[in-house]
Every structure is written in C-alpha cells, then in structure tokens.
Design an enzyme around this catalytic site. Structure first.
Site, PDB file in Angstrom:
ATOM      1  N   HIS A 259       8.357  -2.130  -3.561  1.00 61.35           N
ATOM      2  CA  HIS A 259       9.709  -2.674  -3.433  1.00 61.35           C
ATOM      3  C   HIS A 259      10.098  -3.409  -4.712  1.00 61.35           C
ATOM      4  CE1 HIS A 259       9.328  -2.556   1.216  1.00 61.35           C
ATOM      5  NE2 HIS A 259       9.974  -1.488   0.759  1.00 61.35           N
TER       6      HIS A 259
ATOM      7  N   GLU B 109      10.029  -7.187  -5.195  1.00 62.13           N
ATOM      8  CA  GLU B 109       8.695  -7.747  -4.978  1.00 62.13           C
ATOM      9  C   GLU B 109       7.822  -7.494  -6.214  1.00 62.13           C
ATOM     10  OE1 GLU B 109       7.383  -6.070  -1.227  1.00 62.13           O
ATOM     11  OE2 GLU B 109       9.272  -6.623  -0.263  1.00 62.13           O
TER      12      GLU B 109
ATOM     13  N   ASP C 128       9.524   3.528   3.155  1.00 63.48           N
ATOM     14  CA  ASP C 128       9.994   4.201   4.370  1.00 63.48           C
ATOM     15  C   ASP C 128       9.997   5.714   4.162  1.00 63.48           C
ATOM     16  OD1 ASP C 128      10.421   2.011   6.012  1.00 63.48           O
ATOM     17  OD2 ASP C 128      12.461   1.696   5.312  1.00 63.48           O
TER      18      ASP C 128
ATOM     19  N   HIS D  58       2.667  -6.496  -1.060  1.00 64.52           N
ATOM     20  CA  HIS D  58       4.102  -6.768  -1.005  1.00 64.52           C
ATOM     21  C   HIS D  58       4.301  -8.279  -1.039  1.00 64.52           C
ATOM     22  CE1 HIS D  58       5.624  -2.691   0.396  1.00 64.52           C
ATOM     23  NE2 HIS D  58       4.305  -2.546   0.472  1.00 64.52           N
TER      24      HIS D  58
ATOM     25  N   GLU E 294       1.271  -9.201   2.599  1.00 66.91           N
ATOM     26  CA  GLU E 294       2.523  -9.858   2.189  1.00 66.91           C
ATOM     27  C   GLU E 294       2.169 -11.171   1.485  1.00 66.91           C
ATOM     28  OE1 GLU E 294       5.459  -8.611   2.385  1.00 66.91           O
ATOM     29  OE2 GLU E 294       5.409  -7.054   3.939  1.00 66.91           O
TER      30      GLU E 294
END
Length: 396
Positions: free
Chosen positions: A162, A165, A255, A307, A366
């Site tokens: 991402h 990120e 995704d 992430h 995360e």
C-alpha cells in the site's frame, strides 16, 4: 571491494586476511571457481570499501595498516600497482576499510529513487546478496527482491503493498542492512548469530511492492500521461495523496489475489480510486502478478506481509491456516507486543492467498499505530518492534 589474485592465493587466505567468513566470499564470487583461481583474477571482498588516502611525510604502509587495524598484506593487495618501498608525498593509495556503519538511513521520505540508491549501494558492498528483479510496475519501475542466505528453509517478507504505508520499506531495508553488517562483522543481533541463520535460511525480501504508488504519495502525480491527470481525478481533484493506497492505476494491490476475490469485489468500490478497488479481475496488475509469480516459483515455508497500522498481526484465513501458525504468531506477539488476530472480514489479500493455496503460515503485520502515512517520529519505535518479528520469523 575488488582485489586481484597473486600466485598461490586462495579464498581461504582472503577469508583470514580480511576476517570475513569464507562462505560469504564464495557467495560473493559465484562466477569464480575457488579451486581454479588465476593470477590477476578479480575477487570481490564483501563488507569492505577501498578508501582513498593521500601519503604524508613519514608514512609507510606498515604504519598505515597498524593505524587502520588491517593486515599489511591487505593494504598491499589493494595497491597492486604501487611499490610499497617507493611511496612519495601526495601519492594516492587505496585503504581497505571495513564497513561497520549503516548505509541505509531510513528516517526520511523514502521514495523509489532513495530505495533504489540504497539497493545498489548494498549490492555493491555485499555482493553475496543477490538482487534480481521480480518484475516492473505500471510505470516501468523495477521491483527488486533481496535474497540473503543459501539454506533450505525459505522465508519471505514484503512491504509497501500500500502506497501510503511506505514506511515499511525503510524499516525492511534497515533490517537488511543490519543483517548484512552482522554477517560481515561476526556480530549478533539481540544475541542471535546471523551467520548460523545465513547457512540455514534463504531469506527473500521485496521491500517495495508498489513503487509507483509510493512515489505518488511522496512526490505527487507523475509526469507520464495519462496517469498525471487520472490520479487527480480519481482523488476527487485533490493533489494531496496521503490517503492513497492503490497502485498508479487506482487498483488496491492487496485486493488482487484469487482468495475469495469475488466476495471482496462485492463489498468494495466499483471503479479505480485511492483504495479498495479490486481491479477488473484477480492478478490484473503487474505488481501483483510479479508477487504471485515469485511466490509460486520459490515455494516459501512462510510469508510475512508488512503493512501499517494498528500493532496487530493477522494470521488466519477461512480456517485454512496450519496448526503451527498459532504458536508462531504467539511468539511474534511476545517479542513485539502486537495483538494476534486470527481473521477479520477481509479477502483477496496476499497472505490470504498464500494460506489458501499452500496451507502454510502466512501473516499480515500491521506496524505502528496512528493515521497513515505514519510519521517518521515513530521510525525507531516501529523498527525495534518489527526487529523481534523479523528475527522470530527466521528462527522459529
């Protein structure tokens, strides 16, 4: 650092002369037969740089070697075209200098140019690390993979799926740098021997999966048509891309994987944008295709996708994860303080697909806590938390 073979020399001799593990010298010279060295042949010595030094009055090679804590013959080897008995004031020589400091300085806006500069510098100093490209982004930027170690157990880490990120990239690059430093300086990290890891593990790291997106967040729209106008349109006319997670085509790369992709599609946006658009089909984007092809080719025993944010570790998918995943995530939690979460209502992610198709441990970590992109003021704290996970991911 390159040196040139003299009569009767061997990799074993160079290992002792420069105090570098023999295996690292062998792996730094994959195109050289260690049993058939020839006079004048170039050999790479990892973990060293040849630094210029100007001769001053009274200097001798012996004095210079003593002051720099290196063997005299190492200095002679680095200056094969100089007569050690005929030095003169002002003469420039090369001094082999052991690298004991980090090359990567990650506490900055770390775009794809900064990343690639560091990749090239590390590759030059530590040639036992292989850095092939796994593919290219939409805009044609390289997606490098760092390969360290030649053991049988294969572990994979990645970051910056991402765009906003992006701090995950310098965090991973700092770990790569620390690992390489420990190998060439016979040191440990948190009491753990890195040389043992090197011989037992084959570590694969893709630090920046989404270079186009990272550059968009940090530097604004690209010059290339038609993306320079489209990304602003998809971003509702704003040139502030701090909320942008997708690649340059407005597709969320995490995704993109064929793991209940249709379920993710049904609940997500139907057109390109900053986040959550799944694309027209699974694996439609070159960055996702590159990651899928790498994973199919390598047969990893486990994967960790880094992430931000939340200080949580997701470790399950549709109850398909193997039993050992729970013990592994509990250790990750112990060393980082992060909360293990088996699953949430989310599909089509990289670790989801890995768990589904291989039935092996996969994790989404995360890092940090706050609003993306996380501030650089958190860098040191995040690195210390992540370091425990990096190491446990290899040792467990």
């Amino acid at each position: 650092m390159d040196i040139y073979v003299r009569r009767g020399e061997s990799f074993w001799y160079f290992s002792n002369l420069f105090n570098i593990p023999l295996q690292l010298i062998i792996d730094s010279n994959r195109d050289v037969d260690p049993n058939a060295l020839t006079v004048g042949q170039a050999v790479k010595i990892p973990g060293y740089a040849a630094v210029d030094y100007r001769i001053r009055a009274g200097d001798t090679l012996w004095q210079i070697a003593q002051s720099r804590n290196i063997h005299l013959d190492a200095l002679v080897l680095a200056n094969r075209n100089s007569n050690p008995n005929q030095l003169y004031i002002g003469q420039m020589i090369k001094v082999p200098t052991r690298i004991t400091w980090r090359i990567v300085q990650g506490k900055k806006s770390y775009d794809s140019r900064s990343f690639m500069n560091d990749v090239r510098r590390l590759e030059s100093i530590y040639p036992f690390m292989k850095v092939p490209s796994i593919g290219k982004s939409v805009l044609g930027k390289r997606i490098p993979e760092a390969q360290i170690g030649n053991g049988n157990k294969k572990v994979h880490y990645n970051g910056a799926f991402h765009a906003n990120e992006w701090i995950t990239t310098p965090i991973l690059m700092t770990f790569i740098n620390d690992y390489l430093l420990a190998l060439t300086n016979h040191s440990s990290i948190r009491g753990l021997s890195m040389l043992n890891l090197y011989t037992q593990m084959a570590l694969s790291i893709v630090p920046m999966v989404n270079p186009d997106g990272v550059d968009l967040v940090l530097n604004g729209p690209p010059e290339e048509e038609p993306w320079n106008e489209r990304v602003v349109e998809w971003n509702k006319g704003s040139i502030d891309f701090s909320d942008w997670k997708a690649n340059i085509r407005g597709v969320d790369l995490n995704d993109q994987f064929p793991a209940e992709w249709e379920r993710e599609k049904a609940r997500n946006p139907t057109e390109p944008g900053p986040r959550d658009y799944v694309g027209e089909k699974p694996l439609s984007e070159p960055e996702a295709i590159a990651m899928a092809e790498l994973t199919r080719k390598r047969d990893f025993s486990r994967v960790l996708a880094f992430h931000t944010q939340g200080k949580v570790i997701y470790w399950g998918f549709e109850n398909l994860e193997p039993p050992e995943s729970e013990a592994i995530v509990q250790e990750f939690s112990r060393v980082s303080g992060y909360q293990p979460v088996k699953s949430i209502e989310s599909y089509a992610g990289y670790k989801d697909w890995f768990i589904q198709d291989w039935r092996r441990p996969g994790f989404t970590v995360e890092l940090g806590f706050g609003i993306n992109p996380l501030p650089l003021s958190q860098f040191d704290e995040i690195y210390e938390e992540a370091l425990g996970i990096f190491l446990a991911g290899l040792y467990m």
